[in-house]
Write an enzyme that holds these catalytic residues in place. Structure first.
Site, mmCIF file in Angstrom:
data_model
loop_
_atom_site.group_PDB
_atom_site.id
_atom_site.type_symbol
_atom_site.label_atom_id
_atom_site.label_comp_id
_atom_site.label_asym_id
_atom_site.label_seq_id
_atom_site.Cartn_x
_atom_site.Cartn_y
_atom_site.Cartn_z
ATOM 1 N N ASN A 9 -0.040 -16.738 -58.784
ATOM 2 C CA ASN A 9 -0.042 -16.718 -57.319
ATOM 3 C C ASN A 9 1.323 -16.468 -56.665
ATOM 4 O O ASN A 9 1.450 -16.515 -55.437
ATOM 5 C CB ASN A 9 -0.668 -18.003 -56.743
ATOM 6 C CG ASN A 9 -1.507 -17.676 -55.520
ATOM 7 O OD1 ASN A 9 -2.033 -16.559 -55.408
ATOM 8 N ND2 ASN A 9 -1.599 -18.598 -54.590
ATOM 9 N N LYS A 49 -0.771 -36.863 -20.918
ATOM 10 C CA LYS A 49 -1.047 -37.098 -22.342
ATOM 11 C C LYS A 49 0.094 -37.865 -23.008
ATOM 12 O O LYS A 49 1.257 -37.644 -22.720
ATOM 13 C CB LYS A 49 -1.215 -35.731 -23.029
ATOM 14 C CG LYS A 49 -1.300 -35.778 -24.540
ATOM 15 C CD LYS A 49 -1.443 -34.375 -25.123
ATOM 16 C CE LYS A 49 -0.250 -33.999 -25.965
ATOM 17 N NZ LYS A 49 -0.375 -32.703 -26.644
HETATM 18 C C1 R5P Z 1 2.172 -30.328 -28.169
HETATM 19 O O1 R5P Z 1 3.074 -30.656 -27.427
HETATM 20 C C2 R5P Z 1 1.574 -28.967 -28.155
HETATM 21 O O2 R5P Z 1 1.897 -28.282 -26.991
HETATM 22 C C3 R5P Z 1 0.069 -29.002 -28.333
HETATM 23 O O3 R5P Z 1 -0.483 -29.711 -27.240
HETATM 24 C C4 R5P Z 1 -0.300 -29.692 -29.612
HETATM 25 O O4 R5P Z 1 0.405 -29.158 -30.692
HETATM 26 C C5 R5P Z 1 -1.780 -29.582 -29.867
HETATM 27 O O5 R5P Z 1 -2.074 -30.274 -31.036
HETATM 28 P P1 R5P Z 1 -3.521 -30.825 -31.317
HETATM 29 O O6 R5P Z 1 -4.470 -29.669 -31.212
HETATM 30 O O7 R5P Z 1 -3.421 -31.365 -32.724
HETATM 31 O O8 R5P Z 1 -3.815 -31.899 -30.335
#
Ligand code: R5P
Length: 286
Positions: free
Chosen positions: A38, A187
């Site tokens: 690989n 968030k």
């Molecule tokens: C984080 O700050 C990024 O902008 C994305 O929101 C994040 O990487 C999304 O990750 P997941 O789909 O695992 O929630």
């Protein structure tokens, strides 16, 4: 004889072909294959000595990164004049600092290695712009926002939503282009797999909403945002990202949360790659 050549690694043949046609630059003839164990084998057939060469390769997942190093070395050994490395998706950009003592700065480590055989690096929507400073060669970024907005324009979107404050700028840019409102959710990331989202009153009753982010990995961020929008009576919900990593059961998660459509660019090829990234890159190459 061509003055410039494009070489696409196996992760980004699509983008390389698009760039070749948009820039009217030939693709170099190459051979790439895997040895029985690989390991990656690569050979350039065309004579690229003294030519400008553009290598196109996404660095995710890790074997594609090794591929890039091998291709860069082949181009260097063949005595190209100038090497431009186009990285549609630059992995490891999220480890852009030490979050805890003892951690590496992975984005810096990888940038250092890529810089060894590159005169110029171009990437798309890096997770944080400052990672460009980690390259010891000139590094530039472009954005998928205009092409994503073009796609969403056909969908009668009423609101563009950022899943966190960090993505607000992107949501605003998309909303400006499709002429609608924008907002964001609050968030908090607990760890790589878990995020929390504070409920926030949004004006979304019966409205079509597009949630726009740079990356979808586990889909956790988007799924929480979708659920909150559903609770608040939103109409159709679209999720759009530049880089669709779609780790583990992310697609199932998004669909179960109530997403109507998943949209990604082709920086990482998948069946959700509905937006082509090459048009965003051409101007930087010119
Ligand atoms: C984080 O700050 C990024 O902008 C994305 O929101 C994040 O990487 C999304 O990750 P997941 O789909 O695992 O929630």
């Amino acid at each position: 004889m061509a003055k410039m050549y494009i070489i696409g690694g196996t992760a980004s043949k699509n983008v390389a072909e698009e760039l070749s046609s948009l820039l009217k630059m030939p693709l170099a003839k190459t051979i790439s294959k895997r040895f029985p164990d690989n390991e990656f084998y690569f050979r350039i057939i065309d004579n690229i000595k003294g030519k400008d060469v553009i290598i196109v390769q996404t660095t995710y997942p890790d074997p594609n990164l090794v591929e890039l190093f091998i291709i860069q070395n082949a181009v260097e050994e063949a005595k190209a004049k100038k090497i431009t490395v186009v990285i549609p998706y630059y992995g490891y950009a999220r480890q852009d600092k030490k979050f805890q003592e003892g951690e590496p700065i992975s984005a810096k480590a990888i940038a250092g290695l890529i810089s060894l055989n590159a005169d110029r690096v171009i990437t798309v929507d890096p997770h944080k712009e400052h990672i460009l400073d980690f390259f010891s060669t000139s590094a530039y970024s472009c954005t998928a926002v205009p092409e994503i907005a073009k796609y969403l324009k056909k969908k009668k979107i009423d609101l563009v939503l950022a899943p966190d404050k960090g993505a607000l700028d992107r949501a605003k840019q998309v909303s400006d282009m499709i002429n609608c409102d924008y907002d964001y959710m609050e968030k908090t990331r607990i760890d790589g797999n878990t995020v929390e989202m504070k409920p926030k009153k949004l004006q979304v009753k019966n409205k079509n909403v597009a949630i726009v982010d740079d990356i979808i990995s586990t889909g956790g961020t988007m799924a929480l945002a979708i659920k909150e929008l559903k609770k608040q009576g939103a109409g159709k919900i679209y999720v759009a990202c530049t880089h669709g990593l779609f780790a583990s059961d992310s697609i199932k998660r998004l669909k179960q949360a109530g997403c109507n459509e998943i949209i990604s660019t082709d920086t990482i090829q998948s069946k959700y790659s509905k937006v082509k990234i090459a048009p965003c890159i051409v101007d930087l190459i010119k």
